[in-house]
Design a protein around this motif. Structure first.
Motif, mmCIF file in Angstrom:
data_model
loop_
_atom_site.group_PDB
_atom_site.id
_atom_site.type_symbol
_atom_site.label_atom_id
_atom_site.label_comp_id
_atom_site.label_asym_id
_atom_site.label_seq_id
_atom_site.Cartn_x
_atom_site.Cartn_y
_atom_site.Cartn_z
ATOM 1 N N UNK A 71 -17.213 -3.516 -0.708
ATOM 2 C CA UNK A 71 -16.687 -4.428 0.310
ATOM 3 C C UNK A 71 -15.173 -4.602 0.137
ATOM 4 N N UNK A 72 -14.731 -4.797 -1.103
ATOM 5 C CA UNK A 72 -13.292 -4.909 -1.392
ATOM 6 C C UNK A 72 -12.604 -3.576 -1.099
ATOM 7 N N UNK A 73 -13.230 -2.479 -1.505
ATOM 8 C CA UNK A 73 -12.660 -1.157 -1.275
ATOM 9 C C UNK A 73 -12.467 -0.897 0.224
ATOM 10 N N UNK A 97 -6.578 -1.771 5.179
ATOM 11 C CA UNK A 97 -5.189 -2.229 5.099
ATOM 12 C C UNK A 97 -4.228 -1.091 4.755
ATOM 13 N N UNK A 98 -4.757 0.088 4.445
ATOM 14 C CA UNK A 98 -3.919 1.238 4.121
ATOM 15 C C UNK A 98 -3.439 1.290 2.684
ATOM 16 N N UNK A 99 -3.996 0.444 1.823
ATOM 17 C CA UNK A 99 -3.562 0.401 0.429
ATOM 18 C C UNK A 99 -4.228 1.468 -0.425
ATOM 19 N N UNK A 100 -5.519 1.689 -0.212
ATOM 20 C CA UNK A 100 -6.275 2.636 -1.014
ATOM 21 C C UNK A 100 -6.793 3.750 -0.129
ATOM 22 N N UNK A 101 -7.004 4.934 -0.711
ATOM 23 C CA UNK A 101 -7.489 6.070 0.069
ATOM 24 C C UNK A 101 -8.679 6.791 -0.549
ATOM 25 N N UNK A 144 -4.465 5.620 -4.594
ATOM 26 C CA UNK A 144 -3.679 5.650 -3.366
ATOM 27 C C UNK A 144 -3.734 7.057 -2.783
ATOM 28 N N UNK A 145 -3.622 8.054 -3.663
ATOM 29 C CA UNK A 145 -3.777 9.470 -3.291
ATOM 30 C C UNK A 145 -4.658 10.115 -4.341
#
Length: 113
Positions: free
Chosen positions: A29-31, A37-41, A58-59
């Protein structure tokens, strides 16, 4: 010649630590929110004899930004759950995963000129 089987061949493999379904639901859910939001990928999961790890990136080609760790050995001290930064710096630790995951609820501060 007769084949001899030792007792060690019948021993169960050591149990591995992994996240339960409820814990994975909270983490994902957090992920999902952070991906939106574009923070994690990307993410990776790992289980082991002593701890389970959910790493976020991030990458894909980079080091993980954060690692969410479950280590039952730490449970009696400061809690079985922790969020680690690169370099194994402990950012948040606790007995309840939900409380530890609140670390990611912090609002970003935007600098306005």
């Amino acid at each position: 010649m007769q084949n001899v089987t030792s007792i060690a061949d019948y021993r169960a493999p050591p149990p591995t630590v992994f996240f339960h379904r409820r814990e994975l639901d909270q983490i994902l859910r957090v992920y999902g929110r952070m991906v939106a939001e574009g923070e994690w990928r990307d993410y990776a999961m790992n289980d082991g004899a002593e701890q389970a790890v959910f790493a976020v990136f991030r990458r894909t080609s980079e080091m993980p930004l954060y690692r969410i760790v479950k280590c039952p050995k730490w449970a009696k001290r400061q809690g079985a759950y922790a969020i680690l930064a690169p370099g194994d710096q402990i950012l948040k630790r606790g007995h309840e995963l939900e409380t530890v995951l609140r670390f990611f609820d912090r609002k970003k501060l935007n600098v306005v000129d």
